[in-house]
Design a protein around this motif. Structure first.
Motif, PDB file in Angstrom:
ATOM      1  N   SER A  63       1.878  -6.989   2.894  1.00 36.85           N
ATOM      2  CA  SER A  63       2.375  -8.260   2.363  1.00 36.85           C
ATOM      3  C   SER A  63       3.776  -8.529   2.921  1.00 36.85           C
ATOM      4  O   SER A  63       4.321  -7.713   3.675  1.00 36.85           O
ATOM      5  CB  SER A  63       2.365  -8.226   0.833  1.00 36.85           C
ATOM      6  OG  SER A  63       3.410  -7.409   0.379  1.00 36.85           O
ATOM      7  N   THR A  65       6.647  -8.193   1.848  1.00 41.24           N
ATOM      8  CA  THR A  65       7.661  -7.167   1.600  1.00 41.24           C
ATOM      9  C   THR A  65       7.700  -6.126   2.716  1.00 41.24           C
ATOM     10  O   THR A  65       8.766  -5.579   3.019  1.00 41.24           O
ATOM     11  CB  THR A  65       7.413  -6.506   0.221  1.00 41.24           C
ATOM     12  OG1 THR A  65       7.391  -7.546  -0.753  1.00 41.24           O
ATOM     13  CG2 THR A  65       8.488  -5.501  -0.143  1.00 41.24           C
ATOM     14  N   THR A 138      12.081 -18.224  -3.921  1.00 38.23           N
ATOM     15  CA  THR A 138      10.890 -18.686  -4.637  1.00 38.23           C
ATOM     16  C   THR A 138      11.026 -18.564  -6.153  1.00 38.23           C
ATOM     17  O   THR A 138      10.455 -19.353  -6.896  1.00 38.23           O
ATOM     18  CB  THR A 138       9.678 -17.841  -4.178  1.00 38.23           C
ATOM     19  OG1 THR A 138       9.792 -17.598  -2.789  1.00 38.23           O
ATOM     20  CG2 THR A 138       8.367 -18.517  -4.472  1.00 38.23           C
ATOM     21  N   ASP A 163      14.760 -13.661   5.071  1.00 39.31           N
ATOM     22  CA  ASP A 163      13.433 -13.755   4.466  1.00 39.31           C
ATOM     23  C   ASP A 163      13.076 -15.239   4.444  1.00 39.31           C
ATOM     24  O   ASP A 163      13.682 -16.020   3.705  1.00 39.31           O
ATOM     25  CB  ASP A 163      13.514 -13.158   3.044  1.00 39.31           C
ATOM     26  CG  ASP A 163      12.294 -13.465   2.180  1.00 39.31           C
ATOM     27  OD1 ASP A 163      11.499 -14.352   2.547  1.00 39.31           O
ATOM     28  OD2 ASP A 163      12.166 -12.839   1.121  1.00 39.31           O
TER      29      ASP A 163
HETATM   30  N1  PLP Z   1      10.286 -13.077  -0.541  1.00 34.74           N
HETATM   31  C1  PLP Z   1       9.965 -14.284  -1.030  1.00 34.74           C
HETATM   32  C2  PLP Z   1      10.918 -15.413  -0.850  1.00 34.74           C
HETATM   33  C3  PLP Z   1       8.744 -14.466  -1.700  1.00 34.74           C
HETATM   34  O1  PLP Z   1       8.424 -15.662  -2.189  1.00 34.74           O
HETATM   35  C4  PLP Z   1       7.884 -13.357  -1.860  1.00 34.74           C
HETATM   36  C5  PLP Z   1       6.626 -13.499  -2.606  1.00 34.74           C
HETATM   37  O2  PLP Z   1       6.436 -14.364  -3.414  1.00 34.74           O
HETATM   38  C6  PLP Z   1       8.261 -12.135  -1.312  1.00 34.74           C
HETATM   39  C7  PLP Z   1       9.467 -12.027  -0.666  1.00 34.74           C
HETATM   40  C8  PLP Z   1       7.399 -10.953  -1.434  1.00 34.74           C
HETATM   41  O3  PLP Z   1       6.272 -11.135  -0.666  1.00 34.74           O
HETATM   42  P1  PLP Z   1       4.951 -10.264  -0.920  1.00 34.74           P
HETATM   43  O4  PLP Z   1       4.592 -10.429  -2.341  1.00 34.74           O
HETATM   44  O5  PLP Z   1       3.995 -10.904   0.049  1.00 34.74           O
HETATM   45  O6  PLP Z   1       5.276  -8.871  -0.553  1.00 34.74           O
END
Ligand code: PLP
Length: 381
Positions: A63, A65, A138, A163
């Motif tokens: 994902s 992260t 987010t 990010d």
């Molecule tokens: N960074 C932001 C800005 C996100 O919106 C998210 C997930 O919602 C993440 C990091 C983490 O991503 P993931 O859940 O795909 O590991």
């Protein structure tokens, strides 16, 4: 409610087009084959347009992260310092990741409030190998000033990690113009692919300053870049092959729409949600200023007075519309509507109509239809 009839309006994962879903049901291919290599390189070409970059791009299985982890772990070693800027959950994640690899100078702001750039610069003046921030936070629906922090990173010769997970492809995101050395996105956001891929762009400057040996084995960007430079193009370890099929299809869909048109549509759709919120007397959550803006990919709103999270989101879900709640300390205090990827005007109108329905049921709707009317006006429907 049948899952097929459910409208997913959360800020990722987002609705996936049938054409993209179908692409994943093809027979498996070898990830060391020319066919896979052709898919990977086609994706890279389109992703460079998506990221507005000439830098190298790698696709990692995992994902979003894993992309953040790879960025920090490939640059930061035990003796290095990283400045991490946060005003929400995902900025704080950079701090947590940084602590695993080296030293962290956190610059923290209250969730949902703009960065104070003087504080960011003061941290950089203490000396850091890198600075990391989230472009579109987010958790609070706020778009942070990457361009301005990029200038500070350049001035202080720090590697700039951003990010862009809920931003790239939805908000304006200019990797090269903003001096971003490592930019990250995830497949389940504006790309409108199922979750499971992290996409990372890497500048030459970042590569020159990689840790000799990253403390992470899987998320070592050096290994991913090395394989991506092979012929045929490869990944170091077995990738999620069906997700590569989906990514290729989704990128072609986005390119048919036009990357700039998609961003403009996303911006219009978020404006429609904000406009509906104002018409319904629902307060937007984040604080904005000349550098920090309401997000175009996720709108965070305060929970209306007299309505609980359970009633609002639970009531909407009963009608088949799923929106997000607040995270951590914002649980029950805000709710969030995502507008990314393949979202349509009809999706926005159904969401606002359902919100009105629930507010009416709770006795908190002043004028029926005002939200839908405001949103339709912005959408031009
Ligand atoms: N960074 C932001 C800005 C996100 O919106 C998210 C997930 O919602 C993440 C990091 C983490 O991503 P993931 O859940 O795909 O590991």
């Amino acid at each position: 409610m049948d899952i097929e009839d459910t409208l997913l309006m959360i800020p990722g994962p987002v609705k996936v087009a049938p054409r993209v879903l179908r692409s994943m049901s093809k027979p498996m291919i070898s990830h060391r084959s020319g066919e896979f290599g052709a898919i990977y390189s086609d994706c890279i070409g389109l992703l460079k347009q998506f990221f507005e970059t000439q830098n190298d791009v790698v696709i990692m299985t995992g994902s979003g992260t894993v992309g953040m982890d790879a960025a920090v772990g490939s640059i930061i070693g035990r003796k290095d310092t990283i400045v991490t800027i946060s005003n929400g959950k995902f900025g704080e994640r950079f701090t947590e990741i940084g602590e695993r690899y080296g030293k962290v100078l956190p610059v923290k702001f209250e969730w949902g409030t703009p960065f104070d750039l003087e504080k960011v610069e003061a941290a950089l003046e203490q000396g850091a190998k890198a600075v990391a921030m989230v472009h579109n936070e987010t958790s609070v629906g706020l778009t942070n000033p990457a361009k301005e922090v990029g200038k500070l990173a350049q001035k202080h010769d720090a590697i700039f990690i951003v990010d862009g997970i809920s931003s790239i492809g939805g908000n304006e995101f200019l990797t090269d113009d903003w001096n971003i050395d490592i930019a990250i996105t995830g497949s389940q956001k504006a790309l409108a692919v199922p979750p499971g891929l992290a996409i990372v762009s890497v500048s030459q400057k970042a590569e020159e300053r990689f840790e000799a040996k990253s403390a992470s084995y899987y998320a070592d960007l050096k290994a991913h870049l090395k394989s991506a430079r092979k012929s045929p193009v490869q990944t170091p370890y077995t990738p999620a092959v069906p997700l590569f099929f989906a990514l290729q299809e989704a990128l072609h869909m986005a390119s048919e729409e036009g990357f700039a048109s998609r961003r403009a549509r996303t911006a219009r759709q978020a404006e429609a949600v904000r406009s509906a919120a104002r018409a319904l007397d629902i307060e937007l959550f984040p604080q904005v200023n000349e550098h920090s803006h309401y997000s175009n990919t996720v709108t965070a709103m305060k929970m209306p007075a007299g309505v609980t999270d359970d009633k609002l989101r639970g009531g909407m879900k009963k009608q088949g519309v799923v929106v997000s709640g607040g995270q951590e300390q914002l649980k029950g205090k805000i709710f969030r509507i995502g507008t990314m990827g393949a979202c349509s005007s009809g999706d926005i109108l159904r969401t606002i109509q359902t919100l009105e329905l629930v507010l009416a049921k709770e006795g908190q709707l002043r004028s029926r239809g005002a939200g839908v009317e405001a949103a339709s006006r912005v959408l031009g429907v």
